[in-house]
Design a protein around this motif. Structure first.
Motif, PDB file in Angstrom:
ATOM      1  N   PHE A 132       0.832  -1.200   0.000  1.00 33.61           N
ATOM      2  CA  PHE A 132       0.000   0.000   0.000  1.00 33.61           C
ATOM      3  C   PHE A 132       0.869   1.253   0.000  1.00 33.61           C
ATOM      4  O   PHE A 132       0.673   2.168  -0.794  1.00 33.61           O
ATOM      5  N   GLU A 133       1.853   1.286   0.885  1.00 32.24           N
ATOM      6  CA  GLU A 133       2.750   2.428   0.996  1.00 32.24           C
ATOM      7  C   GLU A 133       3.550   2.634  -0.301  1.00 32.24           C
ATOM      8  O   GLU A 133       3.685   3.762  -0.785  1.00 32.24           O
ATOM      9  N   GLU A 134       4.033   1.552  -0.852  1.00 27.54           N
ATOM     10  CA  GLU A 134       4.806   1.604  -2.097  1.00 27.54           C
ATOM     11  C   GLU A 134       3.944   2.121  -3.252  1.00 27.54           C
ATOM     12  O   GLU A 134       4.376   3.005  -4.008  1.00 27.54           O
ATOM     13  N   ASP A 135       2.736   1.607  -3.374  1.00 25.65           N
ATOM     14  CA  ASP A 135       1.836   2.044  -4.442  1.00 25.65           C
ATOM     15  C   ASP A 135       1.407   3.499  -4.258  1.00 25.65           C
ATOM     16  O   ASP A 135       1.297   4.247  -5.227  1.00 25.65           O
ATOM     17  N   PHE A 136       1.153   3.905  -3.025  1.00 22.06           N
ATOM     18  CA  PHE A 136       0.768   5.293  -2.763  1.00 22.06           C
ATOM     19  C   PHE A 136       1.880   6.236  -3.207  1.00 22.06           C
ATOM     20  O   PHE A 136       1.620   7.226  -3.880  1.00 22.06           O
ATOM     21  N   GLU A 137       3.097   5.934  -2.832  1.00 16.42           N
ATOM     22  CA  GLU A 137       4.231   6.783  -3.222  1.00 16.42           C
ATOM     23  C   GLU A 137       4.453   6.770  -4.733  1.00 16.42           C
ATOM     24  O   GLU A 137       4.854   7.762  -5.317  1.00 16.42           O
ATOM     25  N   LYS A 138       4.169   5.651  -5.362  1.00 15.44           N
ATOM     26  CA  LYS A 138       4.371   5.498  -6.801  1.00 15.44           C
ATOM     27  C   LYS A 138       3.357   6.311  -7.607  1.00 15.44           C
ATOM     28  O   LYS A 138       3.712   6.937  -8.607  1.00 15.44           O
ATOM     29  N   TYR A 139       2.089   6.308  -7.191  1.00 15.00           N
ATOM     30  CA  TYR A 139       1.016   6.906  -7.986  1.00 15.00           C
ATOM     31  C   TYR A 139       0.518   8.260  -7.494  1.00 15.00           C
ATOM     32  O   TYR A 139      -0.173   8.956  -8.223  1.00 15.00           O
ATOM     33  N   SER A 140       0.839   8.639  -6.282  1.00 11.25           N
ATOM     34  CA  SER A 140       0.278   9.856  -5.702  1.00 11.25           C
ATOM     35  C   SER A 140       0.975  11.123  -6.191  1.00 11.25           C
ATOM     36  O   SER A 140       2.190  11.210  -6.234  1.00 11.25           O
ATOM     37  N   ALA A 141       0.153  12.112  -6.535  1.00 12.89           N
ATOM     38  CA  ALA A 141       0.665  13.429  -6.876  1.00 12.89           C
ATOM     39  C   ALA A 141       0.425  14.399  -5.715  1.00 12.89           C
ATOM     40  O   ALA A 141       0.700  15.585  -5.831  1.00 12.89           O
ATOM     41  N   ILE A 142      -0.074  13.869  -4.612  1.00  8.87           N
ATOM     42  CA  ILE A 142      -0.317  14.674  -3.417  1.00  8.87           C
ATOM     43  C   ILE A 142       1.029  14.988  -2.782  1.00  8.87           C
ATOM     44  O   ILE A 142       1.850  14.107  -2.596  1.00  8.87           O
ATOM     45  N   GLY A 143       1.246  16.224  -2.442  1.00  5.69           N
ATOM     46  CA  GLY A 143       2.532  16.633  -1.888  1.00  5.69           C
ATOM     47  C   GLY A 143       2.683  16.371  -0.400  1.00  5.69           C
ATOM     48  O   GLY A 143       3.655  16.805   0.207  1.00  5.69           O
TER      49      GLY A 143
ATOM     50  N   PRO B 298       3.177  13.695   2.730  1.00  2.14           N
ATOM     51  CA  PRO B 298       3.611  12.315   3.000  1.00  2.14           C
ATOM     52  C   PRO B 298       2.470  11.470   3.570  1.00  2.14           C
ATOM     53  O   PRO B 298       1.592  11.964   4.279  1.00  2.14           O
ATOM     54  N   LEU B 299       2.493  10.191   3.255  1.00  2.00           N
ATOM     55  CA  LEU B 299       1.455   9.252   3.701  1.00  2.00           C
ATOM     56  C   LEU B 299       1.298   9.243   5.216  1.00  2.00           C
ATOM     57  O   LEU B 299       0.190   9.110   5.726  1.00  2.00           O
TER      58      LEU B 299
ATOM     59  N   THR C  76      -2.693   9.076   7.138  1.00  2.00           N
ATOM     60  CA  THR C  76      -3.236   7.769   7.544  1.00  2.00           C
ATOM     61  C   THR C  76      -4.462   7.883   8.448  1.00  2.00           C
ATOM     62  O   THR C  76      -5.400   7.104   8.289  1.00  2.00           O
ATOM     63  N   ASP C  77      -4.499   8.821   9.374  1.00  2.00           N
ATOM     64  CA  ASP C  77      -5.670   8.945  10.251  1.00  2.00           C
ATOM     65  C   ASP C  77      -6.917   9.291   9.448  1.00  2.00           C
ATOM     66  O   ASP C  77      -7.988   8.722   9.664  1.00  2.00           O
ATOM     67  N   ASP C  78      -6.791  10.222   8.520  1.00  2.00           N
ATOM     68  CA  ASP C  78      -7.932  10.606   7.685  1.00  2.00           C
ATOM     69  C   ASP C  78      -8.362   9.440   6.790  1.00  2.00           C
ATOM     70  O   ASP C  78      -9.551   9.230   6.571  1.00  2.00           O
ATOM     71  N   MET C  79      -7.393   8.689   6.291  1.00  2.00           N
ATOM     72  CA  MET C  79      -7.708   7.521   5.468  1.00  2.00           C
ATOM     73  C   MET C  79      -8.458   6.473   6.292  1.00  2.00           C
ATOM     74  O   MET C  79      -9.423   5.875   5.811  1.00  2.00           O
ATOM     75  N   LEU C  80      -8.023   6.236   7.507  1.00  2.00           N
ATOM     76  CA  LEU C  80      -8.689   5.276   8.378  1.00  2.00           C
ATOM     77  C   LEU C  80     -10.131   5.674   8.657  1.00  2.00           C
ATOM     78  O   LEU C  80     -11.028   4.838   8.640  1.00  2.00           O
TER      79      LEU C  80
END
Length: 73
Positions: free
Chosen positions: A23-34, A36-37, A41-45
């Protein structure tokens, strides 16, 4: 489930599982959000628990390649 429940550790990500590393690897790979994950994470949860889903949708407006991505936790 509320933000308070998450802050009281009733809902958590398994940070040491293979699926979270993916999940972390894919987020960093595809995210254009400036942002950091770590800071998201709290908002995602909250969103995943509210929708009763075990994945997070990175929409095309926030992805590098302009495609919707579904990231499983």
């Amino acid at each position: 489930m509320s933000r308070k429940d998450i802050l009281n550790n009733k809902v958590q990500l398994d940070y040491f599982s293979v699926s979270y590393f993916k999940f972390e690897e894919d987020f960093e790979k595809y995210s254009a959000i400036g942002i950091p994950l770590t800071f998201l994470t709290d908002d995602m949860l909250v969103q995943m628990e509210a929708s009763k889903k075990n994945y997070f949708k990175l929409n095309k407006h926030n992805s590098i390649d302009g495609v919707d991505h579904y990231l499983w936790c």
